[in-house]
Design an enzyme around this catalytic site. Structure first.
Site, PDB file in Angstrom:
ATOM      1  CD  GLN A 107     -12.739  -2.247  -1.202  1.00 46.65           C
ATOM      2  OE1 GLN A 107     -12.004  -2.127  -0.249  1.00 46.65           O
ATOM      3  NE2 GLN A 107     -13.945  -2.806  -1.108  1.00 46.65           N
TER       4      GLN A 107
ATOM      5  CB  CYS B 187     -14.102   0.781  -0.464  1.00 48.83           C
ATOM      6  SG  CYS B 187     -13.735   2.532  -0.247  1.00 48.83           S
TER       7      CYS B 187
ATOM      8  CG  ASP C 178     -13.582   5.862  -1.427  1.00 48.77           C
ATOM      9  OD1 ASP C 178     -13.439   5.784  -0.195  1.00 48.77           O
ATOM     10  OD2 ASP C 178     -12.615   5.893  -2.216  1.00 48.77           O
TER      11      ASP C 178
ATOM     12  CG  HIS D 225      -8.104  -0.158  -3.167  1.00 51.23           C
ATOM     13  ND1 HIS D 225      -7.296  -1.243  -2.834  1.00 51.23           N
ATOM     14  CD2 HIS D 225      -8.824   0.128  -2.037  1.00 51.23           C
ATOM     15  CE1 HIS D 225      -7.514  -1.562  -1.563  1.00 51.23           C
ATOM     16  NE2 HIS D 225      -8.432  -0.750  -1.064  1.00 51.23           N
TER      17      HIS D 225
ATOM     18  NE  ARG E 115     -10.135  -5.440   0.058  1.00 54.01           N
ATOM     19  CZ  ARG E 115      -9.412  -4.457   0.591  1.00 54.01           C
ATOM     20  NH1 ARG E 115      -9.995  -3.498   1.282  1.00 54.01           N
ATOM     21  NH2 ARG E 115      -8.094  -4.393   0.414  1.00 54.01           N
TER      22      ARG E 115
ATOM     23  NE  ARG F 250      -3.882   0.543   1.781  1.00 53.26           N
ATOM     24  CZ  ARG F 250      -5.123   0.545   2.258  1.00 53.26           C
ATOM     25  NH1 ARG F 250      -5.392   1.192   3.366  1.00 53.26           N
ATOM     26  NH2 ARG F 250      -6.085  -0.107   1.645  1.00 53.26           N
TER      27      ARG F 250
HETATM   28  N1   CP Z   1     -11.158  -0.542   2.035  1.00 52.39           N
HETATM   29  C1   CP Z   1      -9.907  -0.578   2.491  1.00 52.39           C
HETATM   30  O1   CP Z   1      -8.920  -0.744   1.750  1.00 52.39           O
HETATM   31  O2   CP Z   1      -9.822  -0.463   3.849  1.00 52.39           O
HETATM   32  P1   CP Z   1      -8.500  -0.189   4.679  1.00 52.39           P
HETATM   33  O3   CP Z   1      -7.999   1.166   4.279  1.00 52.39           O
HETATM   34  O4   CP Z   1      -8.905  -0.259   6.106  1.00 52.39           O
HETATM   35  O5   CP Z   1      -7.488  -1.246   4.329  1.00 52.39           O
HETATM   36  N1  NVA Z   2     -10.050   6.376  -1.706  1.00 50.97           N
HETATM   37  C1  NVA Z   2      -9.699   5.945  -0.382  1.00 50.97           C
HETATM   38  C2  NVA Z   2      -9.927   4.475  -0.234  1.00 50.97           C
HETATM   39  C3  NVA Z   2      -9.693   3.924   1.144  1.00 50.97           C
HETATM   40  C4  NVA Z   2      -9.842   2.454   1.214  1.00 50.97           C
HETATM   41  C5  NVA Z   2      -8.263   6.312  -0.073  1.00 50.97           C
HETATM   42  O1  NVA Z   2      -7.411   6.172  -0.957  1.00 50.97           O
HETATM   43  O2  NVA Z   2      -7.982   6.746   1.043  1.00 50.97           O
END
Ligand code: CP
Ligand code: NVA
Length: 306
Positions: A137, A265, A225, A134, A293, A107
């Protein structure tokens, strides 16, 4: 694993529809076994390194649990320890990590650095969210849609909100899966131009509008989101104003398909992009989505680290 045979999971459209279907089939098949604690340990002694430059609940916990369910292990590291691109080059991090572990889930902020990491690593690299996309997701999201609506084929998925990493991954998905994607976003918050062009060239069925009411009419799936993503906290005040008409409320959903489902999400800013009434209402499947997930990613790991 040699550089030639290893496969990464960086974007949904890097895979063919049959390959994506195989991942989703495996996820669906293994879900009841995992829930009953009866999943065979198909990946003993394998280690997945999980690298995080941003916070996480779902991604971290689901990847770590998925590895344990497969009989392997995971390792949690933050950007502060490895200093990829600062303490050491992306190339050298990729080479060293490939000697230690069997896969890397990352990430990160800069998507291009993840692409570089994947290019130089000799083990699979999985995109656990970047500023651009992502994909894990959206694989879990498609699994959830299909659990509730039978198939995503021919359905209309409407994302109401930011043209962000999730919107980009939905666009990537629309290149492969035959559904209609609509993004209702404020002006100036459209998705990545390169991904829009790719979806257009592929003949994907998608539309970008600035009218959330018109967008949700007859929609089967309504997707939400946050108005501001991780790393955009300083823009929160302006974004809350710009996105105010894009809140998902019972009123907004009054013209959606009678049997629509609502996905988010997560994490949700309740009362901001989505009301409590919708989050906790009869159409919401957000916690099925969160659980998926685990199942979708376990199938991705099992496929890539076979
Ligand atoms: N939806 C998602 O990726 O959640 P987190 O940021 O908690 O991993
Ligand atoms: N768009 C959001 C998604 C979180 C899972 C972010 O990038 O923070």
């Amino acid at each position: 694993m040699s550089e030639k045979t290893k496969k990464d999971f960086l974007a949904i459209d890097d895979y063919t529809l049959p390959e994506l279907r195989a991942i989703l089939d495996l996820a669906r098949e293994q879900k009841p076994l995992a829930r009953a604690h009866k999943l065979p340990h198909s990946h003993p002694n394998r280690v997945l390194a999980c690298v995080f430059a941003k916070p996480s609940l779902r991604t971290r916990v689901s990847f770590e649990i998925a590895m344990r369910q497969l009989g392997g292990e995971s390792l949690f590291i933050t950007d502060k320890e490895i200093g990829m691109g600062t303490r050491e080059s992306v190339h050298d991090v990729a080479k060293v990590m490939s000697r230690f572990c069997d896969g890397i889930m990352i990430r990160w902020f800069d998507h291009d650095e993840v692409v570089q990491l994947a290019r130089h690593a000799t083990v699979p690299v999985i995109n656990g969210l970047t500023d651009l996309s992502h994909p894990c997701q959206v694989m879990a999201d498609i699994m959830t849609v299909e659990e509730h609506l039978g198939t995503i084929e021919g359905k209309t998925v409407v994302m109401v909100g930011d043209g962000n990493n999730l919107a980009n991954s939905w666009l990537n998905a629309s290149i492969r899966f035959p559904f209609n994607f609509i993004l209702a976003c404020p002006e100036g918050y459209t998705p990545d131009e390169g991904i829009i062009q790719k979806a257009e060239a592929a003949g994907a069925s998608f539309m970008i509008t600035h009218d959330p009411r018109e967008a949700v009419e007859g929609a089967h799936v309504i997707y939400s989101d946050a108005f501001y993503s991780m790393g955009q906290e300083e823009e929160a005040v302006k974004r809350r104003q710009d996105f105010a008409p894009f809140q998902i409320s019972t009123d907004l959903l009054s013209k959606a398909h009678r049997e629509h489902i609502v996905l988010h999400c997560l994490p949700a800013h309740r009362g901001e992009e989505i009301t409590d009434e919708v989050m906790d209402g009869p159409h919401s499947v957000v916690f099925d989505e969160a659980e998926n997930r685990l199942h979708a990613q376990r199938a991705i790991i099992a496929t890539l680290m076979a």
